[in-house]
Scaffold this motif. Structure first.
Motif, PDB file in Angstrom:
ATOM      1  N   UNK A 245       8.752 -10.353  -4.189  1.00 26.22           N
ATOM      2  CA  UNK A 245       8.775  -9.043  -3.967  1.00 26.22           C
ATOM      3  C   UNK A 245       7.499  -8.297  -4.023  1.00 26.22           C
ATOM      4  N   UNK A 246       7.310  -7.122  -3.214  1.00 23.94           N
ATOM      5  CA  UNK A 246       6.166  -6.437  -3.516  1.00 23.94           C
ATOM      6  C   UNK A 246       6.340  -5.057  -3.992  1.00 23.94           C
ATOM      7  N   UNK A 247       5.505  -4.300  -4.363  1.00 22.91           N
ATOM      8  CA  UNK A 247       5.700  -3.085  -4.727  1.00 22.91           C
ATOM      9  C   UNK A 247       5.382  -2.128  -3.697  1.00 22.91           C
ATOM     10  N   UNK A 248       6.411  -1.303  -3.180  1.00 18.60           N
ATOM     11  CA  UNK A 248       6.346  -0.448  -2.286  1.00 18.60           C
ATOM     12  C   UNK A 248       7.024   0.930  -2.319  1.00 18.60           C
ATOM     13  N   UNK A 249       6.173   1.949  -2.470  1.00 11.84           N
ATOM     14  CA  UNK A 249       6.925   3.358  -2.472  1.00 11.84           C
ATOM     15  C   UNK A 249       7.005   3.822  -1.138  1.00 11.84           C
ATOM     16  N   UNK A 250       8.202   4.093  -0.569  1.00  9.58           N
ATOM     17  CA  UNK A 250       8.850   4.510   0.635  1.00  9.58           C
ATOM     18  C   UNK A 250       7.917   5.630   1.289  1.00  9.58           C
TER      19      UNK A 250
ATOM     20  N   UNK B 240       1.833   6.072   2.421  1.00 14.21           N
ATOM     21  CA  UNK B 240       1.980   5.540   3.856  1.00 14.21           C
ATOM     22  C   UNK B 240       1.115   4.082   3.710  1.00 14.21           C
ATOM     23  N   UNK B 241       0.919   3.577   2.387  1.00 13.51           N
ATOM     24  CA  UNK B 241       0.188   2.367   2.485  1.00 13.51           C
ATOM     25  C   UNK B 241       0.983   1.383   2.119  1.00 13.51           C
ATOM     26  N   UNK B 242       1.909   0.845   3.240  1.00 17.54           N
ATOM     27  CA  UNK B 242       2.667  -0.308   3.237  1.00 17.54           C
ATOM     28  C   UNK B 242       1.798  -1.417   3.390  1.00 17.54           C
ATOM     29  N   UNK B 243       1.950  -2.589   2.610  1.00 17.88           N
ATOM     30  CA  UNK B 243       0.898  -3.865   2.936  1.00 17.88           C
ATOM     31  C   UNK B 243       1.571  -4.584   4.273  1.00 17.88           C
ATOM     32  N   UNK B 244       1.870  -3.842   5.135  1.00 24.06           N
ATOM     33  CA  UNK B 244       2.737  -4.585   6.468  1.00 24.06           C
ATOM     34  C   UNK B 244       2.029  -3.735   7.720  1.00 24.06           C
TER      35      UNK B 244
ATOM     36  N   UNK C 293       8.294   7.190   8.941  1.00 25.13           N
ATOM     37  CA  UNK C 293       6.962   7.002   9.300  1.00 25.13           C
ATOM     38  C   UNK C 293       6.727   5.584   9.354  1.00 25.13           C
ATOM     39  N   UNK C 294       7.258   4.876   8.157  1.00 24.98           N
ATOM     40  CA  UNK C 294       6.909   3.320   8.107  1.00 24.98           C
ATOM     41  C   UNK C 294       7.507   2.624   9.383  1.00 24.98           C
ATOM     42  N   UNK C 295       8.712   3.064   9.764  1.00 23.95           N
ATOM     43  CA  UNK C 295       9.547   2.353  11.059  1.00 23.95           C
ATOM     44  C   UNK C 295       8.518   2.542  12.227  1.00 23.95           C
TER      45      UNK C 295
END
Length: 208
Positions: free
Chosen positions: A96-101, A104-108, A133-135
């Motif tokens: 698992x990764x730490x991601x806040x929806x 803007x800084x998703x590690x993907x 935004x992520x999608x």
């Protein structure tokens, strides 16, 4: 007497283990999985936002062995639970990764689908917009599950009571109108491609 509501994310410790369980997960995992079987790609990486306890990630990694399943959550306790459930998982359930929806800084930079279960109504609107935004950034279909308010459909009394209960706890929470969400999606080049009515007055949405 007014109905007493359980917390929107009901979590119970499993003894002294860091694993947690959400009773709703056991009730809805099969129904969600049946829709995912229609909507997910055959292969690739699925990024799950707000994985919570990790039970859905474990179940879907088992059900869809040709997909890599990437769970995530912003909560350290949830991340610990997910990691603990992962000990029983096949190799396609990733760490698992730490991601806040809302960040803007998703590690993907790429995913083949994004899944979010039962988050939008118990988080600020900024988190819902962050999903869109992520999608858009990743160019991936976005799949959501949860209680929604649908224009032209009479809301179930239990959903209206739940909405009032959520807003009483936190004014930034509450059931969202599908039309509000899809209007924001359109600003990002995303459209509602499909929707399914689900048990217990929930809905699943597919946007890309």
């Amino acid at each position: 007497m007014a109905e007493s509501f359980i917390p929107p994310y009901n979590v119970a410790d499993l003894g002294g283990d860091v694993r947690r369980e959400a009773p709703a997960a056991a009730r809805n995992v099969a129904a969600i999985g049946d829709v995912l079987a229609d909507w997910l790609p055959k292969r690739g990486l699925v990024l799950e936002i707000a994985s919570g306890t990790g039970e859905h990630a474990l179940a879907f990694a088992r059900r869809f062995p040709d997909l890599d399943w990437q769970p995530s959550d912003p909560d350290p306790l949830a991340l610990a639970s997910i990691a603990a459930w992962r000990a029983d998982a096949p190799t396609n359930m990733l760490e698992p990764l730490e991601i806040d929806a809302a960040s803007p800084d998703w590690p993907f930079t790429k995913a083949h689908a994004i899944l979010c279960i039962n988050m939008v109504h118990i988080s600020p609107w900024a988190s819902a917009l962050g999903l869109l935004d992520g999608a858009a950034r990743l160019g991936a279909p976005l799949i959501l599950y949860g209680p929604w308010l649908v224009d032209g459909e009479e809301a179930a009394a239990s959903n209206l009571a739940f909405d009032a209960d959520l807003k009483a706890r936190n004014p930034q929470w509450g059931l969202r109108l599908v039309s509000d969400f899809t209007q924001e999606a359109a600003k990002r080049g995303l459209k509602l491609r499909d929707s399914r009515a689900m048990p217990a007055n929930n809905h699943m949405l597919l946007l890309d």
